[in-house]
Design a protein around this motif. Structure first.
Motif, PDB file in Angstrom:
ATOM      1  N   GLU A  90      -7.920   0.391   9.259  1.00 39.10           N
ATOM      2  CA  GLU A  90      -7.576  -1.007   9.503  1.00 39.10           C
ATOM      3  C   GLU A  90      -6.259  -1.393   8.827  1.00 39.10           C
ATOM      4  OE1 GLU A  90     -10.681  -4.160   9.265  1.00 39.10           O
ATOM      5  OE2 GLU A  90      -9.359  -5.043   7.746  1.00 39.10           O
ATOM      6  N   HIS A  91      -5.486  -2.232   9.536  1.00 38.90           N
ATOM      7  CA  HIS A  91      -4.256  -2.777   8.960  1.00 38.90           C
ATOM      8  C   HIS A  91      -4.196  -4.268   9.273  1.00 38.90           C
ATOM      9  CE1 HIS A  91      -2.610   1.117   7.870  1.00 38.90           C
ATOM     10  NE2 HIS A  91      -2.811   1.566   9.109  1.00 38.90           N
ATOM     11  N   CYS A 126       1.037  -5.464   4.611  1.00 39.54           N
ATOM     12  CA  CYS A 126      -0.364  -5.189   4.916  1.00 39.54           C
ATOM     13  C   CYS A 126      -1.155  -5.391   3.634  1.00 39.54           C
ATOM     14  CB  CYS A 126      -0.534  -3.756   5.425  1.00 39.54           C
ATOM     15  SG  CYS A 126      -2.261  -3.344   5.759  1.00 39.54           S
ATOM     16  N   VAL A 128      -4.295  -4.633   2.976  1.00 36.63           N
ATOM     17  CA  VAL A 128      -5.324  -3.641   2.647  1.00 36.63           C
ATOM     18  C   VAL A 128      -4.871  -2.911   1.367  1.00 36.63           C
ATOM     19  CG1 VAL A 128      -6.507  -1.549   3.408  1.00 36.63           C
ATOM     20  CG2 VAL A 128      -5.963  -3.343   5.069  1.00 36.63           C
ATOM     21  N   HIS A 131      -1.884  -0.257   0.761  1.00 35.52           N
ATOM     22  CA  HIS A 131      -1.001  -0.083   1.912  1.00 35.52           C
ATOM     23  C   HIS A 131       0.411  -0.633   1.680  1.00 35.52           C
ATOM     24  CE1 HIS A 131      -4.348   0.626   5.125  1.00 35.52           C
ATOM     25  NE2 HIS A 131      -4.597   1.244   3.975  1.00 35.52           N
ATOM     26  N   MET A 136       3.962  -0.384   3.576  1.00 35.28           N
ATOM     27  CA  MET A 136       3.728  -1.365   4.648  1.00 35.28           C
ATOM     28  C   MET A 136       4.241  -2.740   4.220  1.00 35.28           C
ATOM     29  SD  MET A 136       0.158  -0.242   6.415  1.00 35.28           S
ATOM     30  CE  MET A 136       0.621  -1.057   7.935  1.00 35.28           C
TER      31      MET A 136
END
Ligand SMILES: [Cu+2]
Length: 143
Positions: A90-91, A126, A128, A131, A136
């Protein structure tokens, strides 16, 4: 004697009326319908281009990067964000400054709509864990 003269005058009047009417009609047609059509066509084409090019952006996410890394949108214009997750976890696409977030599960696409009133550069990332540190992160350019 009278009748031929009246006919002649009537003929002249009719000729003049037809000539005037024809001239007036041509001018009116060219001025109103011709000019109006041109303006309407230009407005329609410009509006279509604006909506298609600048009303939406597509951002792709993988491990661990956004593509493109810099996204440009227009200030004050509602913009649809298509967030394509091409990765295997998931992102999300998060912009803290404007309180915006779109999440997409692995191999899924999320969409959201944002309007940024003020021009400037905003950081997106991102959220998460790990990340953002992995790379990201990018810049949302509002102009
Ligand atoms: Cu991520």
């Amino acid at each position: 004697m009278r009748t031929p003269r009246m006919l002649a005058m009537l003929g002249l009047l009719l000729t003049a009326a037809v000539a005037l009417g024809a001239c007036g009609g041509d001018d009116a047609d060219q001025a109103s319908s011709g000019g109006g059509q041109t303006e309407q066509t230009e407005q329609t084409e410009q509006g279509g281009d604006d909506g298609g090019d600048e009303g939406a952006v597509r951002i792709e996410a993988t491990e661990f990067a956004f593509s493109p890394g810099d996204v440009t949108i227009k200030a004050g214009e509602p913009t649809t964000v298509e967030f394509v997750n091409a990765g295997s976890v998931e992102h999300d696409f998060t912009v803290d400054d404007i309180d915006f977030k779109v999440t997409a599960a692995a191999a899924k696409t999320g969409t959201g709509e944002l309007t940024v009133p003020e021009a400037g550069e905003y950081t997106f990332y991102c959220s998460v864990p790990g990340h953002r540190e992995g790379g990201m992160e990018g810049t949302l350019v509002v102009e």
